[in-house]
Design an enzyme around this catalytic site. Sequence first.
Site, mmCIF file in Angstrom:
data_model
loop_
_atom_site.group_PDB
_atom_site.id
_atom_site.type_symbol
_atom_site.label_atom_id
_atom_site.label_comp_id
_atom_site.label_asym_id
_atom_site.label_seq_id
_atom_site.Cartn_x
_atom_site.Cartn_y
_atom_site.Cartn_z
ATOM 1 N N CYS A 107 32.348 -24.669 49.094
ATOM 2 C CA CYS A 107 32.107 -26.221 48.936
ATOM 3 C C CYS A 107 30.843 -26.875 49.577
ATOM 4 O O CYS A 107 30.209 -26.086 50.392
ATOM 5 C CB CYS A 107 33.518 -26.925 49.626
ATOM 6 S SG CYS A 107 34.819 -26.455 48.944
ATOM 7 N N GLY A 136 29.888 -26.819 44.240
ATOM 8 C CA GLY A 136 31.293 -26.970 43.799
ATOM 9 C C GLY A 136 31.181 -28.269 42.467
ATOM 10 O O GLY A 136 30.321 -29.075 42.866
ATOM 11 N N ASN A 165 34.290 -26.768 54.625
ATOM 12 C CA ASN A 165 33.848 -25.516 53.708
ATOM 13 C C ASN A 165 34.177 -24.538 54.240
ATOM 14 O O ASN A 165 33.815 -24.099 55.433
ATOM 15 C CB ASN A 165 32.354 -25.946 53.422
ATOM 16 C CG ASN A 165 31.739 -24.735 52.749
ATOM 17 O OD1 ASN A 165 32.381 -23.958 52.018
ATOM 18 N ND2 ASN A 165 30.474 -24.062 53.141
ATOM 19 N N GLY A 166 34.906 -23.628 53.476
ATOM 20 C CA GLY A 166 35.246 -22.179 53.976
ATOM 21 C C GLY A 166 36.672 -21.847 53.575
ATOM 22 O O GLY A 166 37.249 -22.458 52.656
ATOM 23 N N TYR A 196 23.278 -15.804 46.282
ATOM 24 C CA TYR A 196 23.589 -16.631 45.336
ATOM 25 C C TYR A 196 23.703 -18.265 45.470
ATOM 26 O O TYR A 196 23.297 -19.077 44.731
ATOM 27 C CB TYR A 196 24.809 -16.105 44.472
ATOM 28 C CG TYR A 196 25.406 -17.111 43.417
ATOM 29 C CD1 TYR A 196 24.720 -17.043 42.153
ATOM 30 C CD2 TYR A 196 26.398 -17.600 43.554
ATOM 31 C CE1 TYR A 196 25.244 -17.797 41.076
ATOM 32 C CE2 TYR A 196 26.951 -18.616 42.490
ATOM 33 C CZ TYR A 196 26.393 -18.466 41.261
ATOM 34 O OH TYR A 196 26.921 -19.215 40.248
#
Length: 509
Positions: free
Chosen positions: A2, A28, A100-101, A256
Site C-alpha cells: 500500500c 495500490g 502498509n505491510g 518492481y
Amino acid sequence: MCGIVGIVGQSHVNQALYDALTTLQHRGQDAAGIVTCDHRIHQRKGTGLVRDVFRQHHMDRLRGRVGIGHIRYPTAGSGSSAEAQPFFTNSPYGIALAHNGNLVNARDLAQEVFRDDLRHLNTDSDSEILLNIFASELARHGRTRIDDEIVFNAVSEVHRRCTGGYAAIALILGYGIVAFRDPCAIRPICLGVRETHSGMEAMVASESAALDGLGFERVRDLAPGEAVILAPNGEVRSRRCATESRYSPCIFEYVYLARPDSIIDEASVYRTRLRMGETLAAQILAEWPDYDIDVVIPIPDTSRTACLPLADALGVKYRESFVKNRYIDRTFIMSGQVERSDSVRRKLNPIKREFEGRNVLLVDDSIVRGTTCRQIIEQAREAGARRVYFASAAPPVRYQNVYGIDMPVAGELIAFNRTEEEVAKAIRADRLFYQPLDGLLDAVRRENPNLREFDTSCFTGEYVTGGVSRHYLERIAIDRADHPSKDDPRSQIAVAAEDAEVPELHNHV
C-alpha cells in the site's frame, strides 16, 4: 505494498494529500482514503482509484492543517469497502491510522485485542488490529494529556507485540502525526520537510517521489524500529523504539514495487535497476556467449530501465515493440488470477514489424505467476518472431511473501518446485535467463554499501522476522486463494497449494 502519506502543514493539506496519493497510485488501486483534522476529524474513503474516490465536494469537507492518506492494495482481509483506510477509533484521544505491510501474528493479536485490550474489531484487516493495539497502549501508558513519552512508549509496545513488516502513520487529534517503521525496516517510509512563508511543514510517505512532487526536501528514511512525531508547528522529534532492530529492507521494492524516481534507504531505485540490467547481461553472456539475439524488447513499464544497459552490453538493438494501454491497471496487483489473465492482451499490443522473422529477447522485471509473460510470449510468436527468449531482472520467485506483497500461495508461483528449464517450458520460451541473487543484492549495495541484509524471502524462503511456520503458510494459502472452495473445479490454486510440498523454512531473528 500500500501507499501511505502524512502531512503537517501551515494551511489546509487536503490537496497536498490528494496529489501525494496520485503519485503513489502505483502502490495500490483497490481503495483510497484521506483523514484530516482541525478541531474535529474529517474523513473520506472508498474503493477505486484516487481520482474516482474524491470529488470536489469531498475535498471541500477535508479541512485542516494535519492529515494522512492511504491507497490500498489488498493482502490481508477481504478487500471490501469497509477495509478502505485510514481506520479510526475515538478512544483514546481520537486516532486515525494508515498502514502498509502485513502482520504475521495477526490472528493471535486479534484474539488478544478482544480478550486483553477489551476492544472490538469490525473487519478482518490487520491494519485495524495495528490501530487498536497502538490505541490500547496509548491508553495504558497515557493520562488526560498526551505527550511524546507516552507516544514513544506505546510504539515500543507495538513493536514488542507485533511481528511482520509494517510502516504506519497515525493522526492523533489535537497532537499531530506519529509515523513508525517495523524493527527490520521491511516496508519503506521516508521523512521530508519544506519551509514556507508561514513556517515549517513536515511530511512522511512511502516513497520519496511523493515528497519531490510537493516540493518537500527528503531528509532521510526512518530507521528500523524508529518513530517520528510531526508536531502541528512542523517540528520533528524521533526515537528508536524497538529493543532489537536490524536493517533488512524488502528487495522487491527495487525490483518492481517502487517508482524509479524514488530513493529508498539511500539507494536510487533507477540506478539500482540500471545495474540489474548490467548484471543480467553478464549472466546471459556467461551462459550463452554465442547468442543469436537480434533485438531486445522490454515489457513496459518497469523493465525499461534494466533493459537499456542489458541491450547495450550485448551489443543488440533495443526496441520499444509493445504499446501499452495506460488505462489498464497493473496486472501484478489485480485482485484475481482470471482478471490478470484477461487483462494482458488488452494491456499490451505488439508492433508486428518489429517481431517478424527475428529472434527476440523479452525482458521483464520479474516472473511471479507466469500468466503475463506466457501470454506476451504467445503475442510475440503471433506477431512473427522466429524465436522468443525471455529474461527476468529478478531471481526466481519460489516462496510466499508474508510482509505485504501479494505472493501468498506457493501454487500460484510459476517457479515453485520447478527448475529454470521447467519454467521456460511452462511459459513457452525458447530460452530463459534469471538474474542471480548475488547480482541483485550487489546492484543495491553499490548504491548504499551500508545495506548488508535484505528481506529476500520470496527468492530464498528465509523470513527475517521469525514467526513464519508451515502451519501459517498453509493457512494463508487456503485463506487467500482466488477460488477457496475445494469443490469448485476452478480452484486449481488452492488445490496446488495444499498438494505442493511445503519448503523448508528459515526464520532469522
